[in-house]
Design an enzyme around this catalytic site. Structure first.
Site, PDB file in Angstrom:
ATOM      1  N   VAL A 135      84.525  39.493   9.385  1.00 16.34           N
ATOM      2  CA  VAL A 135      84.466  40.485   8.307  1.00 16.34           C
ATOM      3  C   VAL A 135      85.440  41.610   8.640  1.00 16.34           C
ATOM      4  O   VAL A 135      85.348  42.203   9.722  1.00 16.34           O
ATOM      5  CB  VAL A 135      83.037  41.082   8.179  1.00 16.34           C
ATOM      6  CG1 VAL A 135      83.003  42.168   7.101  1.00 16.34           C
ATOM      7  CG2 VAL A 135      82.022  39.992   7.866  1.00 16.34           C
ATOM      8  N   PHE A 136      86.367  41.887   7.718  1.00 13.75           N
ATOM      9  CA  PHE A 136      87.295  43.008   7.914  1.00 13.75           C
ATOM     10  C   PHE A 136      86.732  44.246   7.209  1.00 13.75           C
ATOM     11  O   PHE A 136      86.397  44.206   6.029  1.00 13.75           O
ATOM     12  CB  PHE A 136      88.677  42.672   7.335  1.00 13.75           C
ATOM     13  CG  PHE A 136      89.658  43.814   7.431  1.00 13.75           C
ATOM     14  CD1 PHE A 136      90.178  44.209   8.655  1.00 13.75           C
ATOM     15  CD2 PHE A 136      90.060  44.512   6.292  1.00 13.75           C
ATOM     16  CE1 PHE A 136      91.072  45.277   8.751  1.00 13.75           C
ATOM     17  CE2 PHE A 136      90.957  45.578   6.377  1.00 13.75           C
ATOM     18  CZ  PHE A 136      91.464  45.952   7.609  1.00 13.75           C
ATOM     19  N   GLY A 137      86.635  45.356   7.952  1.00 15.22           N
ATOM     20  CA  GLY A 137      86.169  46.625   7.394  1.00 15.22           C
ATOM     21  C   GLY A 137      87.279  47.657   7.427  1.00 15.22           C
ATOM     22  O   GLY A 137      87.978  47.790   8.435  1.00 15.22           O
ATOM     23  N   TYR A 138      87.424  48.362   6.326  1.00  9.29           N
ATOM     24  CA  TYR A 138      88.456  49.410   6.238  1.00  9.29           C
ATOM     25  C   TYR A 138      87.850  50.768   5.866  1.00  9.29           C
ATOM     26  O   TYR A 138      88.529  51.783   5.870  1.00  9.29           O
ATOM     27  CB  TYR A 138      89.527  49.017   5.188  1.00  9.29           C
ATOM     28  CG  TYR A 138      88.929  48.774   3.817  1.00  9.29           C
ATOM     29  CD1 TYR A 138      88.757  49.824   2.916  1.00  9.29           C
ATOM     30  CD2 TYR A 138      88.479  47.507   3.453  1.00  9.29           C
ATOM     31  CE1 TYR A 138      88.175  49.605   1.669  1.00  9.29           C
ATOM     32  CE2 TYR A 138      87.905  47.282   2.213  1.00  9.29           C
ATOM     33  CZ  TYR A 138      87.760  48.329   1.332  1.00  9.29           C
ATOM     34  OH  TYR A 138      87.173  48.114   0.114  1.00  9.29           O
ATOM     35  N   GLY A 139      86.541  50.778   5.533  1.00  9.73           N
ATOM     36  CA  GLY A 139      85.872  52.016   5.114  1.00  9.73           C
ATOM     37  C   GLY A 139      84.623  52.242   5.929  1.00  9.73           C
ATOM     38  O   GLY A 139      84.662  52.237   7.171  1.00  9.73           O
ATOM     39  N   SER A 140      83.487  52.378   5.232  1.00  7.81           N
ATOM     40  CA  SER A 140      82.245  52.680   5.961  1.00  7.81           C
ATOM     41  C   SER A 140      81.892  51.573   6.959  1.00  7.81           C
ATOM     42  O   SER A 140      81.210  51.829   7.953  1.00  7.81           O
ATOM     43  CB  SER A 140      81.088  52.893   4.980  1.00  7.81           C
ATOM     44  OG  SER A 140      80.776  51.699   4.314  1.00  7.81           O
TER      45      SER A 140
ATOM     46  N   GLU B 150      77.672  46.421  -0.982  1.00  7.09           N
ATOM     47  CA  GLU B 150      78.956  46.589  -1.674  1.00  7.09           C
ATOM     48  C   GLU B 150      78.847  46.153  -3.142  1.00  7.09           C
ATOM     49  O   GLU B 150      79.815  45.673  -3.722  1.00  7.09           O
ATOM     50  CB  GLU B 150      80.047  45.779  -0.959  1.00  7.09           C
ATOM     51  CG  GLU B 150      80.171  46.043   0.539  1.00  7.09           C
ATOM     52  CD  GLU B 150      80.681  47.443   0.875  1.00  7.09           C
ATOM     53  OE1 GLU B 150      81.361  48.059   0.044  1.00  7.09           O
ATOM     54  OE2 GLU B 150      80.359  47.930   1.979  1.00  7.09           O
TER      55      GLU B 150
HETATM   56  C1  SIN Z   1      84.609  48.599   3.842  1.00  6.60           C
HETATM   57  O1  SIN Z   1      84.161  49.477   4.555  1.00  6.60           O
HETATM   58  O2  SIN Z   1      85.335  47.699   4.312  1.00  6.60           O
HETATM   59  C2  SIN Z   1      84.273  48.503   2.366  1.00  6.60           C
HETATM   60  C3  SIN Z   1      84.246  49.807   1.664  1.00  6.60           C
HETATM   61  C4  SIN Z   1      83.149  50.733   2.114  1.00  6.60           C
HETATM   62  O3  SIN Z   1      81.978  50.320   2.141  1.00  6.60           O
HETATM   63  O4  SIN Z   1      83.439  51.898   2.444  1.00  6.60           O
END
Ligand code: SIN
Length: 179
Positions: free
Chosen positions: A14-19, A94
């Protein structure tokens, strides 16, 4: 949560870019810094359910396609036995306009990995789009929802990026206006 360099038995990346960077809330086995090319991280998605309300939506992150951009985040390896639970938790978390998408993610440790990412596409029901940094920061300043204040979401993310040595101009600019 067990964190090691052991990739055996991983059933999902799983790639995460935010929270997801600062609050993965999933039983991951390994985590690496990772980049995706051709995508930019932007506060262009509305939040009615986490960091805002229907009347006063907050702004949360999505990835938008942008040639030449590189977005840095973290990729999490999930053991096979935790895949179903992780997917169901992430789908719920999400849910406000995000869709599952597989992206090619570059890591130092593993080379290129295909990883699941949650992206809110342009013109989904909660889409807000671009605005000036000041307008985005003002909206964030005044929004909060069941998961807490929108300002905390931004500042927690900014802190996590700094801790991971990730520089992101868009996030830095908005965070500076909120401090
Ligand atoms: C993420 O973190 O990859 C998705 C966007 C978020 O939940 O901030």
């Amino acid at each position: 949560m067990c964190v090691s360099n052991n990739n055996e038995g991983i059933g999902l990346w799983v790639f995460g870019y935010g929270s997801i960077i600062w609050r993965p809330a999933m039983a991951y086995q390994v985590a690496y810094l990772a980049t995706v090319s051709g995508w930019a991280r932007r506060f262009w998605q509305g939040s009615h359910d986490h960091r805002g309300t229907v009347d006063k939506p907050g702004r949360v992150l999505t990835l938008v396609p942008q040639e030449g951009e590189i977005c840095e985040g973290r990729v999490f390896g999930i053991a096979k036995e935790h895949v179903d639970q992780t997917l169901s938790d992430l789908d719920y978390r999400e849910k406000n306009g995000y869709q599952r998408q597989q992206l090619s993610v570059q890591t130092k440790e593993q080379g290129v990995i295909s990883a699941l990412t949650y992206i809110a596409p342009i013109n989904n029901l909660a889409w807000l789009g671009d605005d000036s940094n000041q307008a985005i920061a003002t909206q964030i300043q005044h929004a909060s929802g069941p998961s807490g204040s929108n300002r905390d979401y931004v500042l927690s993310l900014h802190e996590a990026l700094v801790e991971n040595g990730i520089h992101d101009e868009h996030i830095n600019n908005i965070a500076a206006l909120l401090r």
